[in-house]
Design a protein around this motif. Structure first.
Motif, PDB file in Angstrom:
ATOM      1  N   ILE A  93       0.884  -1.176   0.000  1.00 48.24           N
ATOM      2  CA  ILE A  93       0.000   0.000   0.000  1.00 48.24           C
ATOM      3  C   ILE A  93       0.919   1.222   0.000  1.00 48.24           C
ATOM      4  O   ILE A  93       1.729   1.396   0.913  1.00 48.24           O
ATOM      5  N   ALA A  94       0.800   2.069  -1.032  1.00 49.16           N
ATOM      6  CA  ALA A  94       1.808   3.121  -1.236  1.00 49.16           C
ATOM      7  C   ALA A  94       1.223   4.525  -1.051  1.00 49.16           C
ATOM      8  O   ALA A  94       0.027   4.735  -1.221  1.00 49.16           O
ATOM      9  N   ASN A 149       3.695  10.438  -2.446  1.00 53.63           N
ATOM     10  CA  ASN A 149       4.816  11.361  -2.660  1.00 53.63           C
ATOM     11  C   ASN A 149       5.957  10.801  -3.507  1.00 53.63           C
ATOM     12  O   ASN A 149       6.729  11.565  -4.062  1.00 53.63           O
ATOM     13  N   TRP A 178      10.117  -0.199  -4.065  1.00 54.62           N
ATOM     14  CA  TRP A 178      10.665  -0.781  -2.837  1.00 54.62           C
ATOM     15  C   TRP A 178       9.957  -2.110  -2.540  1.00 54.62           C
ATOM     16  O   TRP A 178      10.465  -2.919  -1.785  1.00 54.62           O
ATOM     17  N   GLU A 195      -4.211   6.378  -4.596  1.00 54.89           N
ATOM     18  CA  GLU A 195      -5.301   6.714  -5.524  1.00 54.89           C
ATOM     19  C   GLU A 195      -5.066   8.083  -6.184  1.00 54.89           C
ATOM     20  O   GLU A 195      -5.709   8.423  -7.154  1.00 54.89           O
ATOM     21  N   GLY A 209      -8.133   2.006  -4.907  1.00 54.12           N
ATOM     22  CA  GLY A 209      -9.178   2.370  -3.959  1.00 54.12           C
ATOM     23  C   GLY A 209      -8.589   3.008  -2.725  1.00 54.12           C
ATOM     24  O   GLY A 209      -7.402   3.343  -2.682  1.00 54.12           O
ATOM     25  N   GLY A 231       5.294   8.709   9.181  1.00 57.90           N
ATOM     26  CA  GLY A 231       5.624  10.133   9.131  1.00 57.90           C
ATOM     27  C   GLY A 231       6.956  10.481   9.784  1.00 57.90           C
ATOM     28  O   GLY A 231       7.651   9.629  10.353  1.00 57.90           O
ATOM     29  N   ALA A 232       7.288  11.767   9.714  1.00 58.57           N
ATOM     30  CA  ALA A 232       8.619  12.173  10.162  1.00 58.57           C
ATOM     31  C   ALA A 232       8.658  13.641  10.554  1.00 58.57           C
ATOM     32  O   ALA A 232       7.774  14.417  10.187  1.00 58.57           O
ATOM     33  N   CYS A 246       9.412  12.198   2.987  1.00 59.95           N
ATOM     34  CA  CYS A 246       9.450  11.760   4.389  1.00 59.95           C
ATOM     35  C   CYS A 246      10.821  12.021   4.984  1.00 59.95           C
ATOM     36  O   CYS A 246      10.993  12.007   6.186  1.00 59.95           O
ATOM     37  N   ASN A 269      12.766   9.132  11.945  1.00 56.11           N
ATOM     38  CA  ASN A 269      13.041   8.736  10.560  1.00 56.11           C
ATOM     39  C   ASN A 269      14.467   9.095  10.153  1.00 56.11           C
ATOM     40  O   ASN A 269      15.289   8.221   9.918  1.00 56.11           O
TER      41      ASN A 269
END
Ligand code: NAD
Length: 519
Positions: free
Chosen positions: A169-170, A173, A181, A199, A227, A272-273, A304, A432
């Motif tokens: 699930i990507a 950005n 990856w 999406e 979706g 997140g970062a 990120c 991160n």
């Protein structure tokens, strides 16, 4: 303007309607080797962030379509996992060449849907390509271990086996890099894959799927659904899916980690970062300020690993005016325009959110040294642009410091000593990336050992590891225990099996049952 002809050709290759036709280009699903139209009545618009024009739409796949995609993954797994590793490697060797051949078309698609500058979009593809290249070393990466003669005639060895059906699930950005990856690492190990791109930017993933097919990946080994929540829940709940790779926000990532793990799946969740750049007064000033500005505002801060927070230590606090001058010089424009440094944000909502976080900084007492809220870009007045913005005198309890802004906003804090800077970094929940700028080796060494952050740059502003290493974000930026790509990526997508075997010569046959625990 974007080279529409190229995009039209690219889109027709990935099964989208011509951009010049009246109908909206419609993103297809990729199921069992076919690019198929969804039968859903539920569509999401795709916008060009530089203009906010609707440039296409993406389906919310139906339950039946998602089931068909997983069935294709399940059906093809036995043959694919049994395909010789050398043949799988050959497919990915061809794939990396095809990605290189189509790098510019992919970059155009990324700029059109995501907004980043063309040069940056090429970097997006290139960093993903490097993972594919590294995946081609699978014959070494997947090696097991052997220890001979553990006892008389007994050897123990391990091997790594694919898990089965895996899913990804990507986020929006990095439309090429982040899907790359995921499915290449998993598939080269012998897994089949269900991919759900963002999406908002599905085009690059669809293009990459077509190239993988051209490279020789058998039908059904990679399947793509589209979706939002329903697709994500489907992936978290489906019993055939053994592992989930997620990259995106904490809100979605925590949820997917928990729901997927509860259902017995392996989950890796990159989130997140709030990355700090610690600037020591002994740093090379010109180099450091240029690096800081590039890493804070490049990709409009939508990375990120963007250095979104600067901690100026001691005398380095005096460098603020020069930092502002450098940031002012960046050119804000549509991503396909020559000389553009900073493109638009992904959506109107993202722009609103970033502006309201800047507002909150001002209300809570920060000094707004550079204000990009009201920027107008000629010819792109309706785009989601925010210019480089600098908030100084920021304190750790301010909202603009606590929240990930994900826009072209640099928040600046001050510290009197290195220890104070380390304390600020370690009190922030995210882990991160971070960077220290210094010419002192002992300072650098202390920082790399004491900063509790997964990826550390020394005079390197965005220390995203190359794929022979792994992406090692930590604390609130990561859930799971095995990271993306590199050796860790191979471990994530494989199951370790340990075999202990004994081949005795005949005259050493046991003469009675061995009832004692063997030692
Ligand atoms: P996002 O979480 O909104 O979306 C990511 C994916 O999750 C999408 O495919 C989306 O459909 C799905 N999704 C969104 N909201 C969901 C919800 N509530 N429940 C279930 N699924 C949901 O993230 P984004 O806005 O696309 O990407 C930006 C975020 O990603 C930033 O926070 C950024 O730091 C993070 N990111 C992290 C890394 C990393 O490696 N740590 C890399 C890139 C981006």
């Amino acid at each position: 303007m974007l080279q529409v002809g190229r995009i039209v050709r690219a889109c027709s290759r990935i099964g989208r309607v011509n951009y010049s036709s009246a109908a909206l280009p419609q993103t297809k699903l990729f199921i069992n080797g076919q690019f198929v139209d969804s039968e859903t009545s539920d569509w999401i618009d795709i916008h060009n962030p530089a203009t906010n024009e609707v440039i296409g739409r993406v389906p919310q796949a139906t339950q039946g379509e998602m089931e068909a995609a997983v069935r294709a993954c399940e059906r093809t797994f036995p043959a694919w996992s049994d395909t010789s590793i050398l043949n799988r490697q050959q497919i990915f060797l061809r794939y990396q060449q095809l990605i290189k051949d189509h790098l510019k078309e992919l970059a155009h698609l990324i700029t059109l849907e995501q907004g980043k500058t063309l040069a940056d979009a090429e970097g997006d593809v290139f960093r993903g390509l490097q993972v594919v290249e590294h995946a081609c070393s699978v014959t070494s990466l997947m090696l097991g271990e052997t220890l001979p003669s553990l006892t008389k005639d007994m050897d123990t060895y391990t091997f790594r086996l694919p898990l089965g059906v895996c899913a990804g699930i990507a986020p929006f950005n990095f439309p090429a890099m982040i899907p790359l990856w995921m499915f290449p690492m998993a598939m080269v190990c012998g897994n089949t894959y269900l991919m759900k791109p963002s999406e908002r930017v599905p085009g690059a993933t669809m293009f990459l799927a077509r190239l993988l097919q051209d490279a020789g990946a058998p039908d059904g080994t990679l399947n793509i659904i589209h979706g939002q929540h329903a697709a994500v829940n489907f992936i978290c709940d489906h019993p055939a899916i053994r592992a989930i790779s997620f990259v995106g926000s904490n809100q979605a990532g925590e949820y997917i980690y928990e729901r997927g793990s509860r259902n017995g799946k392996r989950v890796q969740s990159n989130m997140g970062a709030k990355n700090h750049g610690v600037v020591m007064p002994d740093a090379n000033k010109e180099n450091t300020l240029n690096q800081l500005v590039g890493a804070a505002f490049g990709a409009a801060g939508q990375r990120c690993m963007a250095l979104s927070t600067a901690v100026l230590v001691g005398e380095a606090k005096k460098w603020l005016p020069e930092l502002v001058e450098k940031a002012k010089k960046l050119r804000v424009n549509a991503g396909d325009q020559p000389g553009a440094d900073v493109g638009p944000l992904i959506s109107k909502e993202a722009k609103q959110r970033v502006c309201s976080l800047i507002d909150s900084g001002v209300k809570e007492g920060a000094a707004l040294l550079l204000d990009g809220r009201n920027i107008k870009v000629k010819g792109y007045e309706n785009g989601n642009f925010v210019g480089p913005t600098i908030l100084a005198g920021v304190k750790p309890d301010m909202t603009c410091y606590k929240e990930e802004i994900f826009g072209p906003v640099l928040v600046v804090l001050g510290a009197d000593t290195l220890d104070e800077a380390i304390d600020i970094v370690n009190k922030n929940p995210y882990g991160n990336g971070t960077a220290i700028f210094t010419t002192n080796g002992a300072t650098a060494r202390k920082y790399t050992h004491l900063a509790d952050v997964g990826q550390i740059g020394v005079n390197v502003p965005i220390p995203v590891p190359l794929p022979m290493f792994s992406f090692t974000g930590s604390r609130a930026s990561f859930r799971g225990d095995t990271n993306f790509y590199g050796k860790q990526g191979i471990y994530f997508y494989t199951q370790l099996k340990t075999v202990t075997s004994q081949w005795k010569e005949e005259d050493a046959t046991l003469t009675s049952p061995a009832v004692v625990m063997p030692t």
